[in-house]
Design a protein around this motif. Sequence first.
Motif, PDB file in Angstrom:
ATOM      1  N   VAL A   1       0.770  -0.763   0.128  1.00  0.00           N
ATOM      2  CA  VAL A   1       0.101  -0.219  -0.226  1.00  0.00           C
ATOM      3  C   VAL A   1       1.146   0.875  -0.035  1.00  0.00           C
ATOM      4  O   VAL A   1       0.656   1.852  -1.589  1.00  0.00           O
ATOM      5  CB  VAL A   1      -0.649   0.419   1.507  1.00  0.00           C
ATOM      6  N   ARG A   2       1.794   1.135   0.788  1.00  0.00           N
ATOM      7  CA  ARG A   2       2.552   2.725   0.937  1.00  0.00           C
ATOM      8  C   ARG A   2       3.506   2.638  -0.364  1.00  0.00           C
ATOM      9  O   ARG A   2       3.814   3.776  -0.973  1.00  0.00           O
ATOM     10  CB  ARG A   2       3.780   1.992   2.410  1.00  0.00           C
ATOM     11  N   SER A   3       3.713   1.883  -1.345  1.00  0.00           N
ATOM     12  CA  SER A   3       4.607   1.573  -2.486  1.00  0.00           C
ATOM     13  C   SER A   3       3.092   2.118  -3.447  1.00  0.00           C
ATOM     14  O   SER A   3       3.719   3.722  -4.240  1.00  0.00           O
ATOM     15  CB  SER A   3       4.580   0.458  -3.224  1.00  0.00           C
ATOM     16  N   VAL A   4       1.966   2.053  -3.181  1.00  0.00           N
ATOM     17  CA  VAL A   4       1.272   2.484  -4.271  1.00  0.00           C
ATOM     18  C   VAL A   4       1.045   4.097  -3.773  1.00  0.00           C
ATOM     19  O   VAL A   4       1.033   4.783  -5.193  1.00  0.00           O
ATOM     20  CB  VAL A   4       0.089   1.714  -4.443  1.00  0.00           C
ATOM     21  N   LEU A   5       1.016   4.363  -3.049  1.00  0.00           N
ATOM     22  CA  LEU A   5       0.673   5.686  -3.069  1.00  0.00           C
ATOM     23  C   LEU A   5       1.439   6.492  -2.868  1.00  0.00           C
ATOM     24  O   LEU A   5       1.527   7.493  -2.612  1.00  0.00           O
ATOM     25  CB  LEU A   5       0.354   5.410  -0.920  1.00  0.00           C
ATOM     26  N   GLN A   6       2.970   6.011  -2.819  1.00  0.00           N
ATOM     27  CA  GLN A   6       3.744   6.451  -3.032  1.00  0.00           C
ATOM     28  C   GLN A   6       3.859   8.189  -4.399  1.00  0.00           C
ATOM     29  O   GLN A   6       4.562   8.676  -4.814  1.00  0.00           O
ATOM     30  CB  GLN A   6       5.261   6.512  -2.934  1.00  0.00           C
ATOM     31  N   THR A   7       3.005   7.265  -5.574  1.00  0.00           N
ATOM     32  CA  THR A   7       3.201   7.679  -6.750  1.00  0.00           C
ATOM     33  C   THR A   7       1.363   8.062  -7.299  1.00  0.00           C
ATOM     34  O   THR A   7       1.989   8.572  -8.576  1.00  0.00           O
ATOM     35  CB  THR A   7       3.477   6.563  -7.601  1.00  0.00           C
ATOM     36  N   GLU A   8       0.946   8.032  -6.059  1.00  0.00           N
ATOM     37  CA  GLU A   8      -0.330   8.652  -6.964  1.00  0.00           C
ATOM     38  C   GLU A   8      -0.734   9.441  -5.846  1.00  0.00           C
ATOM     39  O   GLU A   8      -0.730   9.754  -4.496  1.00  0.00           O
ATOM     40  CB  GLU A   8      -0.947   7.522  -7.440  1.00  0.00           C
ATOM     41  N   THR A   9      -1.290  10.205  -5.598  1.00  0.00           N
ATOM     42  CA  THR A   9      -2.326  11.501  -4.837  1.00  0.00           C
ATOM     43  C   THR A   9      -3.730  11.693  -5.676  1.00  0.00           C
ATOM     44  O   THR A   9      -4.648  12.217  -4.523  1.00  0.00           O
ATOM     45  CB  THR A   9      -0.961  13.215  -5.740  1.00  0.00           C
ATOM     46  N   ASP A  10      -3.738  11.118  -6.403  1.00  0.00           N
ATOM     47  CA  ASP A  10      -5.814  10.775  -6.492  1.00  0.00           C
ATOM     48  C   ASP A  10      -6.500   9.973  -5.563  1.00  0.00           C
ATOM     49  O   ASP A  10      -5.779   9.092  -5.320  1.00  0.00           O
ATOM     50  CB  ASP A  10      -6.001  10.752  -7.917  1.00  0.00           C
ATOM     51  N   MET A  11      -7.506  10.575  -5.125  1.00  0.00           N
ATOM     52  CA  MET A  11      -8.344   9.730  -3.683  1.00  0.00           C
ATOM     53  C   MET A  11      -8.505   8.758  -4.242  1.00  0.00           C
ATOM     54  O   MET A  11      -8.727   7.070  -3.571  1.00  0.00           O
ATOM     55  CB  MET A  11      -8.642  10.783  -2.638  1.00  0.00           C
TER      56      MET A  11
ATOM     57  N   ALA B   1      -9.211  12.640   7.690  1.00  0.00           N
ATOM     58  CA  ALA B   1      -7.944  13.848   7.046  1.00  0.00           C
ATOM     59  C   ALA B   1      -8.811  15.119   7.452  1.00  0.00           C
ATOM     60  O   ALA B   1      -9.800  16.091   7.414  1.00  0.00           O
ATOM     61  CB  ALA B   1      -7.967  13.838   5.531  1.00  0.00           C
ATOM     62  N   LYS B   2      -7.415  15.799   8.348  1.00  0.00           N
ATOM     63  CA  LYS B   2      -7.979  17.330   9.059  1.00  0.00           C
ATOM     64  C   LYS B   2      -9.153  17.163   9.812  1.00  0.00           C
ATOM     65  O   LYS B   2     -10.283  18.500   9.062  1.00  0.00           O
ATOM     66  CB  LYS B   2      -7.803  18.321   7.429  1.00  0.00           C
ATOM     67  N   ASP B   3      -9.307  15.975  10.645  1.00  0.00           N
ATOM     68  CA  ASP B   3     -10.740  16.290  11.280  1.00  0.00           C
ATOM     69  C   ASP B   3     -11.787  16.373  10.444  1.00  0.00           C
ATOM     70  O   ASP B   3     -13.394  16.538  11.098  1.00  0.00           O
ATOM     71  CB  ASP B   3     -10.432  17.414  12.893  1.00  0.00           C
ATOM     72  N   ALA B   4     -11.740  16.004   9.658  1.00  0.00           N
ATOM     73  CA  ALA B   4     -13.450  16.297   8.152  1.00  0.00           C
ATOM     74  C   ALA B   4     -13.302  14.391   8.206  1.00  0.00           C
ATOM     75  O   ALA B   4     -12.307  13.828   7.826  1.00  0.00           O
ATOM     76  CB  ALA B   4     -13.124  16.857   7.620  1.00  0.00           C
ATOM     77  N   LEU B   5     -14.603  13.756   8.244  1.00  0.00           N
ATOM     78  CA  LEU B   5     -14.817  12.615   7.693  1.00  0.00           C
ATOM     79  C   LEU B   5     -15.331  12.411   6.403  1.00  0.00           C
ATOM     80  O   LEU B   5     -15.145  12.816   5.672  1.00  0.00           O
ATOM     81  CB  LEU B   5     -16.331  11.950   8.171  1.00  0.00           C
ATOM     82  N   VAL B   6     -14.462  11.186   5.904  1.00  0.00           N
ATOM     83  CA  VAL B   6     -13.452  11.469   4.379  1.00  0.00           C
ATOM     84  C   VAL B   6     -14.417  10.059   4.108  1.00  0.00           C
ATOM     85  O   VAL B   6     -15.092  10.228   3.072  1.00  0.00           O
ATOM     86  CB  VAL B   6     -12.774  11.041   3.815  1.00  0.00           C
ATOM     87  N   GLY B   7     -14.996   8.984   4.886  1.00  0.00           N
ATOM     88  CA  GLY B   7     -15.932   7.925   4.640  1.00  0.00           C
ATOM     89  C   GLY B   7     -15.202   6.420   5.108  1.00  0.00           C
ATOM     90  O   GLY B   7     -14.780   7.330   6.874  1.00  0.00           O
TER      91      GLY B   7
ATOM     92  N   LEU C   1      -1.725   5.181   6.138  1.00  0.00           N
ATOM     93  CA  LEU C   1      -1.179   5.658   4.968  1.00  0.00           C
ATOM     94  C   LEU C   1      -2.217   6.441   4.089  1.00  0.00           C
ATOM     95  O   LEU C   1      -1.937   7.790   3.465  1.00  0.00           O
ATOM     96  CB  LEU C   1      -0.686   4.377   4.392  1.00  0.00           C
ATOM     97  N   LEU C   2      -3.150   5.869   3.836  1.00  0.00           N
ATOM     98  CA  LEU C   2      -4.251   7.116   2.680  1.00  0.00           C
ATOM     99  C   LEU C   2      -4.557   8.124   2.917  1.00  0.00           C
ATOM    100  O   LEU C   2      -4.300   9.379   2.255  1.00  0.00           O
ATOM    101  CB  LEU C   2      -5.562   6.149   2.852  1.00  0.00           C
ATOM    102  N   VAL C   3      -4.914   8.727   5.133  1.00  0.00           N
ATOM    103  CA  VAL C   3      -5.124   9.713   5.410  1.00  0.00           C
ATOM    104  C   VAL C   3      -3.838  10.800   5.240  1.00  0.00           C
ATOM    105  O   VAL C   3      -3.467  12.157   5.138  1.00  0.00           O
ATOM    106  CB  VAL C   3      -5.537   9.384   7.049  1.00  0.00           C
ATOM    107  N   ALA C   4      -2.403   9.667   5.185  1.00  0.00           N
ATOM    108  CA  ALA C   4      -1.394  11.172   4.742  1.00  0.00           C
ATOM    109  C   ALA C   4      -1.768  11.218   3.440  1.00  0.00           C
ATOM    110  O   ALA C   4      -1.066  12.459   3.564  1.00  0.00           O
ATOM    111  CB  ALA C   4      -0.278  10.283   5.466  1.00  0.00           C
ATOM    112  N   THR C   5      -1.659  10.986   3.109  1.00  0.00           N
ATOM    113  CA  THR C   5      -1.999  11.454   1.227  1.00  0.00           C
ATOM    114  C   THR C   5      -3.022  12.619   0.992  1.00  0.00           C
ATOM    115  O   THR C   5      -3.189  13.089   0.230  1.00  0.00           O
ATOM    116  CB  THR C   5      -2.471  10.342   0.231  1.00  0.00           C
ATOM    117  N   LEU C   6      -3.519  12.784   2.396  1.00  0.00           N
ATOM    118  CA  LEU C   6      -4.994  13.735   1.643  1.00  0.00           C
ATOM    119  C   LEU C   6      -4.806  14.402   2.672  1.00  0.00           C
ATOM    120  O   LEU C   6      -5.455  15.668   2.334  1.00  0.00           O
ATOM    121  CB  LEU C   6      -6.472  12.476   1.968  1.00  0.00           C
ATOM    122  N   GLU C   7      -3.780  14.475   2.988  1.00  0.00           N
ATOM    123  CA  GLU C   7      -3.639  15.566   4.150  1.00  0.00           C
ATOM    124  C   GLU C   7      -2.804  16.366   3.765  1.00  0.00           C
ATOM    125  O   GLU C   7      -1.961  18.071   4.069  1.00  0.00           O
ATOM    126  CB  GLU C   7      -3.466  15.443   5.572  1.00  0.00           C
ATOM    127  N   ASN C   8      -1.938  16.118   2.582  1.00  0.00           N
ATOM    128  CA  ASN C   8      -0.699  16.341   1.855  1.00  0.00           C
ATOM    129  C   ASN C   8      -1.147  17.243   1.130  1.00  0.00           C
ATOM    130  O   ASN C   8      -2.650  17.164   0.554  1.00  0.00           O
ATOM    131  CB  ASN C   8       0.686  16.005   1.767  1.00  0.00           C
TER     132      ASN C   8
END
Length: 158
Positions: A17-27, A119-125, A151-158
């Motif tokens: 999962v970490r590897s997949v998320l490193q190269t993509e930013t689209d939720m 993410a950022k105190d907001a419910l994403v799902g 890991l997913l949340v970290a991509t959403l908060e950046n």
Amino acid sequence: MSAPIHRLSLDELVPMVRSVLQTETDMIANMANIAALLFEALPQINWAGFYLWKEADGQLVLGPFQGRLACTRIPLGRGVCGTVAQNRETLVVPDVHAFPGHIACDAASASEIVLPVVAKDALVGVLDIDSPVKDRFSESDCARLEEVVSLLVATLEN
């Protein structure tokens, strides 16, 4: 004859999962790939995917998933997913048929784990995983899945 499918171990899941998320930013793309990895990695599951929070509707709406046809909308506070969205706490349900107000999208499901995505105190799902086996989800599963959501949340908060 096709090659046997290699199931990922829980130890392999988080690095994948970490590897997949490193190269993509689209939720949505990331959620789709996470659902696919979970569906491959976790034995004895019949559904893995996300429901996305729609503030204007006050509902969770079906997002990227792997598995059989699913419920499309879930009101806040209803069923396991709606309860997790409301309380923002992971919930492991050993027997979904004993859960008050359970929404049966697939009659074959017997147990479930649902994790909030905030993410950022907001419910994403929520991340929802179903199994046809009662008491399928262990503390170890819960810990690894919480890592995946982090890991997913970290991509959403950046």
